[in-house]
Design a protein around this motif. Structure first.
Motif, PDB file in Angstrom:
ATOM      1  N   LYS A 243      -5.568  12.278 -10.265  1.00  0.00           N
ATOM      2  CA  LYS A 243      -4.393  12.946  -9.715  1.00  0.00           C
ATOM      3  C   LYS A 243      -4.760  14.050  -8.729  1.00  0.00           C
ATOM      4  CE  LYS A 243      -1.705  12.100 -13.917  1.00  0.00           C
ATOM      5  NZ  LYS A 243      -0.955  12.732 -15.033  1.00  0.00           N
ATOM      6  N   GLN A 273      -1.930  13.211  -6.529  1.00  0.00           N
ATOM      7  CA  GLN A 273      -0.889  14.203  -6.289  1.00  0.00           C
ATOM      8  C   GLN A 273      -1.390  15.379  -5.448  1.00  0.00           C
ATOM      9  OE1 GLN A 273       0.604  15.398 -10.122  1.00  0.00           O
ATOM     10  NE2 GLN A 273       1.242  13.336 -10.692  1.00  0.00           N
ATOM     11  N   GLU A 302       1.724  15.237  -3.296  1.00  0.00           N
ATOM     12  CA  GLU A 302       2.659  16.346  -3.155  1.00  0.00           C
ATOM     13  C   GLU A 302       2.031  17.567  -2.475  1.00  0.00           C
ATOM     14  OE1 GLU A 302       4.014  17.166  -7.074  1.00  0.00           O
ATOM     15  OE2 GLU A 302       5.111  15.276  -7.285  1.00  0.00           O
TER      16      GLU A 302
END
Length: 436
Positions: A243, A273, A302
């Motif tokens: 991640k 992410q 993100e």
């Protein structure tokens, strides 16, 4: 006399010692916030407290601890510290869950004692082991191989140690592993060759390590991977569960692979992410040709952080644009410009001014942080482009560096206020550099 008087007063008034009657787990937490010296001194409080300290499961011998020990015992030579640690371990009862040692304060002539401590810990259920260096100077410690045979280890941090090659290492319960300034020693001309199997490993950090070319790490549960300034060319560690991926080379790398490497990287990280790269790695990924759009998108990304960017380098800036166009759900973009003054002509200016430089809007991006240096021409053009393509932008943070004078800062701020914005709610925060 004072202690005796207070005890008599408590007995006469019917007061009870509530702290001594607390559960052992809570008392252990109280000792955890004390220095080793103060925690050891609690054994003189009462009969109950006599056994609390020898059973304390977390031993921290860091820089602060050694300062306190030297101040209290009036020690000067380094070779006396090992005697104190030997005495503490000899009197200890029960398992030691956590052991942290700052090797900077151990005389290298006494490393044989450290070997004995490692053997003792590996046989007594240690779960968290950290060998650190708070000082720059000091001789490397050669780590015994039996440390890796400890089945109880869950967190392992090794700084400035030498590790001998092992054909295969299995650490079934390890969840966190950190190598910093570690030398992977090998008698072979091809370098260190080993395989580390850690099925429960979730966090792996490799910083400034040598001889790591042929280290394979099999960790199918890995979620956070960090590699800084290490020649990690042949490490097998990428898996679909990662991640967060942090990679910084911090030096020029002559080899270039092209945008297909970036596409393959995103393909191997479907759950990513957080991405953190430096300009040198972006240059490596570019290879002289990077399209505005990649065939593979990072849907879950993100947060994108890019350090040491050279805005005069077309390869780096083109790769940044490609990443932005391939991250439809990006929320935070953090750009830090390199302080190195390098000029490659007007290629970047011409590229950013092309009509189709950025085709798609960055729908979900809410925060943009940009570190500005002196004369940021290309940076401002990119910023103008990002403002026009970010309808959801809420916050723009401009970090001014010490290389920028107040006149230049005022000029840039005035120009920035004139840029058109796709988001009517975009607020600009200008952080001035703090001067001493």
């Amino acid at each position: 006399m004072t202690n005796c008087r207070s005890k008599c007063m408590m007995a006469s008034e019917g007061l009870e010692d509530r702290i001594s009657n607390l559960p052992s787990g809570i008392i252990d937490r109280i000792l955890e916030y004390m220095s080793v010296r103060d925690a050891a001194r609690t054994s003189i409080l009462s009969r109950k407290w006599r056994d609390f300290w020898p059973m304390h499961s977390k031993l921290i011998f860091d820089e602060h601890t050694f300062r306190v020990i030297r101040h209290g015992v009036l020690l000067k030579p380094d070779n006396q510290i090992d005697k104190i640690i030997n005495k503490i371990l000899l009197q200890h009862m029960g398992p030691i869950v956590k052991f942290l040692l700052d090797l900077s304060y151990i005389n290298s002539a006494r490393y044989s004692d450290v070997d004995q401590w490692m053997f003792f810990l590996s046989r007594n259920g240690v779960q968290e082991l950290s060998l650190l260096y708070s000082k720059l100077t000091g001789k490397y410690y050669r780590l015994p191989s039996y440390v890796f045979s400890s089945s109880s280890l869950e967190h392992l941090a090794l700084h400035k140690v030498i590790i001998k090659p092992l054909a295969c290492i299995f650490m079934g319960n390890l969840t966190s592993l950190s190598f910093k300034n570690v030398k992977f020693e090998s008698s072979s001309s091809e370098g260190y060759s080993s395989c580390l199997r850690t099925p429960q490993l979730k966090r792996l950090s490799i910083e400034i390590c040598n001889g790591i070319h042929h280290l394979e790490i099999v960790a199918r549960s890995l979620e956070v991977l960090t590699i800084y300034s290490s020649a990690a060319r042949c490490i097998g560690f990428l898996n679909p569960n990662i991640k967060e991926f942090n990679f910084a080379w911090r030096r020029e790398v002559p080899t270039k692979h092209g945008f297909h490497l970036l596409s393959r990287l995103l393909a191997k990280l479907p759950k990513i992410q957080i991405l953190h790269f430096d300009g040198f790695f972006l240059k490596y990924l570019a290879g002289g040709h990077t399209p505005s759009e990649l065939p593979r998108t990072a849907e879950g990304l993100e947060y994108l952080k890019l350090d040491d960017l050279n805005f005069k380098d077309l390869d780096q800036i083109a790769t940044v644009i490609s990443l932005l166009q391939s991250c439809p759900n990006l929320c935070i973009l953090d750009l830090k410009v390199s302080s190195r003054i390098i000029t490659y002509g007007d290629a970047v200016l011409n590229y950013l001014n092309t009509p189709n430089c950025m085709k798609h809007n960055l729908i979900k991006r809410k925060t943009l942080r940009l570190y500005l240096y002196q004369n940021p021409v290309e940076e401002l053009i990119l910023l103008k482009l990002l403002l026009a393509r970010s309808p959801s932008l809420v916050k723009i943070i401009i970090e001014e560096t010490r290389h920028m004078d107040s006149v230049e800062g005022f000029r840039i701020a005035r120009e920035l206020l004139g840029f058109s914005r796709a988001s009517p709610n975009a607020n600009i925060i200008w952080n001035r550099c703090k001067t001493s």
